[in-house]
Motif scaffolding. Structure first.
Motif, PDB file in Angstrom:
ATOM      1  N   LEU A 205       0.852  -1.054   0.097  1.00 35.26           N
ATOM      2  CA  LEU A 205      -0.149  -0.195  -0.124  1.00 35.26           C
ATOM      3  C   LEU A 205       0.856   1.089  -0.124  1.00 35.26           C
ATOM      4  O   LEU A 205       0.347   2.100  -0.830  1.00 35.26           O
ATOM      5  CB  LEU A 205      -0.899   0.067   1.032  1.00 35.26           C
ATOM      6  CG  LEU A 205      -1.905  -1.058   1.258  1.00 35.26           C
ATOM      7  CD1 LEU A 205      -2.940  -1.025   2.451  1.00 35.26           C
ATOM      8  CD2 LEU A 205      -3.135  -1.050  -0.014  1.00 35.26           C
ATOM      9  N   ILE A 208       2.114   1.652  -3.403  1.00 34.15           N
ATOM     10  CA  ILE A 208       1.348   2.178  -4.331  1.00 34.15           C
ATOM     11  C   ILE A 208       0.870   3.603  -4.323  1.00 34.15           C
ATOM     12  O   ILE A 208       0.922   4.308  -5.173  1.00 34.15           O
ATOM     13  CB  ILE A 208      -0.042   1.162  -4.540  1.00 34.15           C
ATOM     14  CG1 ILE A 208       0.304  -0.331  -4.873  1.00 34.15           C
ATOM     15  CG2 ILE A 208      -1.031   1.748  -5.058  1.00 34.15           C
ATOM     16  CD1 ILE A 208      -0.471  -1.048  -4.164  1.00 34.15           C
ATOM     17  N   LEU A 265      -9.385   1.144  -2.964  1.00 34.31           N
ATOM     18  CA  LEU A 265      -8.918  -0.005  -2.509  1.00 34.31           C
ATOM     19  C   LEU A 265      -9.994  -1.100  -2.180  1.00 34.31           C
ATOM     20  O   LEU A 265     -10.934  -0.596  -1.431  1.00 34.31           O
ATOM     21  CB  LEU A 265      -8.116   0.358  -1.261  1.00 34.31           C
ATOM     22  CG  LEU A 265      -7.668  -0.869  -0.385  1.00 34.31           C
ATOM     23  CD1 LEU A 265      -6.949  -1.603  -1.079  1.00 34.31           C
ATOM     24  CD2 LEU A 265      -7.096  -0.254   1.001  1.00 34.31           C
ATOM     25  N   VAL A 298      -7.193  -1.031  -6.701  1.00 38.00           N
ATOM     26  CA  VAL A 298      -5.989  -1.785  -5.645  1.00 38.00           C
ATOM     27  C   VAL A 298      -6.966  -2.978  -5.068  1.00 38.00           C
ATOM     28  O   VAL A 298      -7.789  -2.638  -4.191  1.00 38.00           O
ATOM     29  CB  VAL A 298      -5.480  -0.712  -4.809  1.00 38.00           C
ATOM     30  CG1 VAL A 298      -4.478  -1.491  -4.127  1.00 38.00           C
ATOM     31  CG2 VAL A 298      -4.846   0.553  -5.574  1.00 38.00           C
ATOM     32  N   ASP A 300      -6.686  -5.899  -2.507  1.00 41.25           N
ATOM     33  CA  ASP A 300      -6.129  -6.371  -1.319  1.00 41.25           C
ATOM     34  C   ASP A 300      -6.777  -7.792  -1.474  1.00 41.25           C
ATOM     35  O   ASP A 300      -7.817  -7.924  -1.022  1.00 41.25           O
ATOM     36  CB  ASP A 300      -6.346  -5.615  -0.318  1.00 41.25           C
ATOM     37  CG  ASP A 300      -5.846  -6.431   1.165  1.00 41.25           C
ATOM     38  OD1 ASP A 300      -4.984  -7.354   0.816  1.00 41.25           O
ATOM     39  OD2 ASP A 300      -5.883  -5.735   2.004  1.00 41.25           O
ATOM     40  N   ARG A 317      -8.187  -8.993 -10.665  1.00 43.89           N
ATOM     41  CA  ARG A 317      -7.332  -8.853 -11.540  1.00 43.89           C
ATOM     42  C   ARG A 317      -7.257  -9.796 -12.779  1.00 43.89           C
ATOM     43  O   ARG A 317      -6.746  -9.605 -13.783  1.00 43.89           O
ATOM     44  CB  ARG A 317      -5.834  -9.296 -10.549  1.00 43.89           C
ATOM     45  CG  ARG A 317      -4.666  -9.387 -11.634  1.00 43.89           C
ATOM     46  CD  ARG A 317      -3.917  -8.402 -12.197  1.00 43.89           C
ATOM     47  NE  ARG A 317      -2.966  -8.664 -13.294  1.00 43.89           N
ATOM     48  CZ  ARG A 317      -2.170  -7.549 -13.690  1.00 43.89           C
ATOM     49  NH1 ARG A 317      -2.196  -6.535 -13.282  1.00 43.89           N
ATOM     50  NH2 ARG A 317      -1.418  -8.203 -14.586  1.00 43.89           N
ATOM     51  N   VAL A 325      -4.422  -3.265  -9.840  1.00 46.29           N
ATOM     52  CA  VAL A 325      -2.835  -3.264  -9.140  1.00 46.29           C
ATOM     53  C   VAL A 325      -3.365  -4.573  -7.927  1.00 46.29           C
ATOM     54  O   VAL A 325      -4.165  -4.150  -7.127  1.00 46.29           O
ATOM     55  CB  VAL A 325      -2.418  -2.231  -8.333  1.00 46.29           C
ATOM     56  CG1 VAL A 325      -1.103  -2.611  -7.674  1.00 46.29           C
ATOM     57  CG2 VAL A 325      -2.320  -1.186  -9.376  1.00 46.29           C
ATOM     58  N   TYR A 326      -2.829  -5.740  -7.857  1.00 49.39           N
ATOM     59  CA  TYR A 326      -3.095  -6.946  -7.172  1.00 49.39           C
ATOM     60  C   TYR A 326      -2.143  -6.842  -6.159  1.00 49.39           C
ATOM     61  O   TYR A 326      -0.947  -7.004  -6.361  1.00 49.39           O
ATOM     62  CB  TYR A 326      -3.324  -8.068  -8.021  1.00 49.39           C
ATOM     63  CG  TYR A 326      -3.462  -9.365  -7.284  1.00 49.39           C
ATOM     64  CD1 TYR A 326      -4.782  -9.720  -6.869  1.00 49.39           C
ATOM     65  CD2 TYR A 326      -2.638 -10.196  -6.906  1.00 49.39           C
ATOM     66  CE1 TYR A 326      -5.214 -11.087  -6.258  1.00 49.39           C
ATOM     67  CE2 TYR A 326      -2.723 -11.486  -6.015  1.00 49.39           C
ATOM     68  CZ  TYR A 326      -4.178 -11.765  -5.757  1.00 49.39           C
ATOM     69  OH  TYR A 326      -4.065 -12.970  -5.006  1.00 49.39           O
ATOM     70  N   VAL A 343       3.004  -7.791  -5.439  1.00 51.11           N
ATOM     71  CA  VAL A 343       2.349  -6.872  -6.115  1.00 51.11           C
ATOM     72  C   VAL A 343       2.321  -7.359  -7.595  1.00 51.11           C
ATOM     73  O   VAL A 343       3.357  -7.498  -8.027  1.00 51.11           O
ATOM     74  CB  VAL A 343       2.900  -5.559  -5.798  1.00 51.11           C
ATOM     75  CG1 VAL A 343       2.133  -4.542  -6.818  1.00 51.11           C
ATOM     76  CG2 VAL A 343       2.586  -5.066  -4.312  1.00 51.11           C
ATOM     77  N   ALA A 345       1.140  -5.461 -11.072  1.00 54.71           N
ATOM     78  CA  ALA A 345       0.622  -4.124 -11.516  1.00 54.71           C
ATOM     79  C   ALA A 345       0.413  -4.049 -13.063  1.00 54.71           C
ATOM     80  O   ALA A 345       1.301  -4.796 -13.637  1.00 54.71           O
ATOM     81  CB  ALA A 345       1.419  -3.072 -11.163  1.00 54.71           C
TER      82      ALA A 345
END
Length: 492
Positions: A205, A208, A265, A298, A300, A317, A325-326, A343, A345
């Motif tokens: 996080l 990012i 997020l 994003v 999570d 993703r 963005v995983y 990550v 991306a």
């Protein structure tokens, strides 16, 4: 048992099979061992005799001792440690008489409103009889023997050059293993070169947020209710976190659009803390938002592997690779102390994230990466996950049953997956869940008030983790919560 005349005794704990009831030898032995752990004669860390040794001393079959050990293992009191034998890892819990002197300290930790990071850390470090903190995995289940075997294998084959500074993107072996893991378990097809190894989701996080701020983005919308810890990390990185309400289908995409935030997020596989799964209609609406407004998601992938009563859901993703963005980690699967995550991306952010990682810490420590890669490739991590699911299901069921017995008016949310439950209460006034959490802590139980994880008005409640405590401790903790519930004057 062959009869009272043939009963034998062992020096170990002065066990005498003549005291066992007919037909209940294994249960009697488990009870005696449990009592010895509880009163301190077998402290945490002590080793039990090998099953064949104790069986010979008691004059019983090895199966009797094995069954007794198995019962204690299922309760979370003992665990196998490979060559080190069977070790006591947790003591049984009884409901203690609370000390009135503990209440002022509890009140200082559970003030109304969002706590600062210092309060959050202080609660994490504070001792308690029963720790029902959400997000805490079963640390006693860490596969020490498998980890040691993998570490020895890695060190035996490791060239000296590998002990130097590694690739800031992560060890190639782990990036390959993570890519294979994501394809097998999350439906994500990714080249190992696209994987960035990081120090857990918290660092992900931060990285990012750093990259987004460099692009002029200073707002990252968050789910509400949503993780207080994630919000604090983003704010520390200079991001504003406008809240977007969550309902039974997940985040409300219409409300997300209304915020005007360019990024969001999400925890779509098992939303924290409500436990809902992002529904199909919401996923389609989210994809339309991302495509139409150029929005960034994003993801999570919180608790994705820990599911019990529902089929797996695909990662976002896998559906929208250019706009997601995983981020994932092994913190809930193995242990937070490893500080290993990843990550994946979209291309436009990939190099910037690698640069941010390079200048932050030059990359994760290489040796733990290689060991984890070995566990993934050998199938040991997969076997560990299957074992955890059974243990977690038992503990979840124990918590649900305990609420049905001690707090039948409580409403339990998010039971189909994950490592925690969200519980809301009838009869607790708005804003009083902090007082309830304080009273519970004074009774010896750690839990989060739901209001900590909200920015918008929401029903009062608690967020309770069950993974780290054996079933008997979970039941004792809920019994103490019921007592705290009465102390606050709410209806049971």
């Amino acid at each position: 048992m062959e009869g009272r005349r043939n009963a034998k005794a062992a020096d170990f704990l002065q066990l005498d099979t003549g005291q066992a009831p007919a037909g209940g030898l294994a249960e009697w032995l488990a009870g005696r061992l449990r009592h010895a752990i509880s009163d301190g004669r077998l402290p945490v860390g002590s080793r039990l005799p090998a099953t064949r040794v104790l069986a010979a001393e008691l004059g019983v079959s090895r199966g009797v001792v094995t069954e007794a050990y198995q019962r204690l293992g299922e309760d979370g009191h003992i665990a196998g440690r490979g060559r080190h034998g069977t070790v006591v890892v947790a003591a049984p819990l009884t409901v203690p008489v609370p000390s009135p002197r503990a209440r002022p300290a509890a009140a200082r930790l559970f003030t109304d409103g969002e706590p600062g990071a210092d309060v959050y850390d202080a609660l994490r470090a504070a001792p308690a009889r029963v720790d029902l903190t959400p997000g805490l995995p079963d640390l006693a289940a860490f596969p020490r023997a498998a980890w040691l075997r993998a570490e020895r294998d890695v060190l035996a084959d490791l060239p000296a050059a590998a002990l130097g500074y590694g690739d800031p993107r992560g060890a190639p072996e782990l990036r390959r293993a993570v890519a294979a893991w994501l394809a097998r378990y999350r439906g994500i097809r990714v080249d190992p070169a696209e994987v960035l190894i990081v120090a857990g989701t918290a660092q992900a996080l931060g990285l990012i947020a750093h990259v987004l701020r460099a692009e002029g983005i200073s707002e990252l919308a968050v789910e509400d209710p949503g993780s207080l810890g994630a919000r604090q990390h983003l704010r520390n990185a200079g991001m504003r976190t406008p809240p977007v309400p969550v309902d039974t289908e997940g985040i409300r995409v219409d409300a997300l659009s209304a915020t005007g935030a360019p990024a969001v997020l999400l925890t779509p596989a098992h939303q924290f803390p409500t436990g809902v799964v992002l529904g199909g209609g919401r996923r389609r609406a989210l994809m339309a938002w991302a495509a139409g407004q150029g929005g960034l998601v994003v993801e999570d992938d919180y608790d994705a592997e820990h599911r019990y009563d529902r089929p797996p859901v695909p990662a976002l993703r896998a559906m929208l690779p250019d706009r997601v963005v995983y981020a994932g980690s092994v913190s809930k699967l193995l242990a937070p102390a490893l500080r290993v995550g990843w990550v994946v991306a979209p291309p436009r952010y990939r190099e910037a994230l690698v640069d941010a990682k390079r200048f932050m810490d030059l990359g994760n420590p290489v040796l733990p990466q290689l060991v984890l890669a070995r566990l993934m490739e050998s199938g040991a991590l997969e076997r560990h996950l299957r074992c955890l699911r059974g243990r977690h299901r038992q503990r979840r069921d124990a918590m649900i049953a305990a609420f049905a017995e001690h707090l039948p008016r409580a409403v339990v949310h998010g039971a189909a997956a994950g490592l925690h439950l969200m519980v809301t209460f009838d009869g607790v006034r708005d804003g009083d869940d902090s007082a309830l959490a304080a009273a519970a802590f004074a009774e010896g139980v750690k839990a989060h008030p739901l209001s900590w994880h909200t920015q918008l008005p929401y029903a009062p409640g608690l967020v309770l983790g069950y993974a780290a405590s054996p079933p008997a401790a979970v039941e004792a903790g809920v019994a103490l919560l019921a007592r705290a519930h009465m102390v606050t004057g709410a209806r049971p």
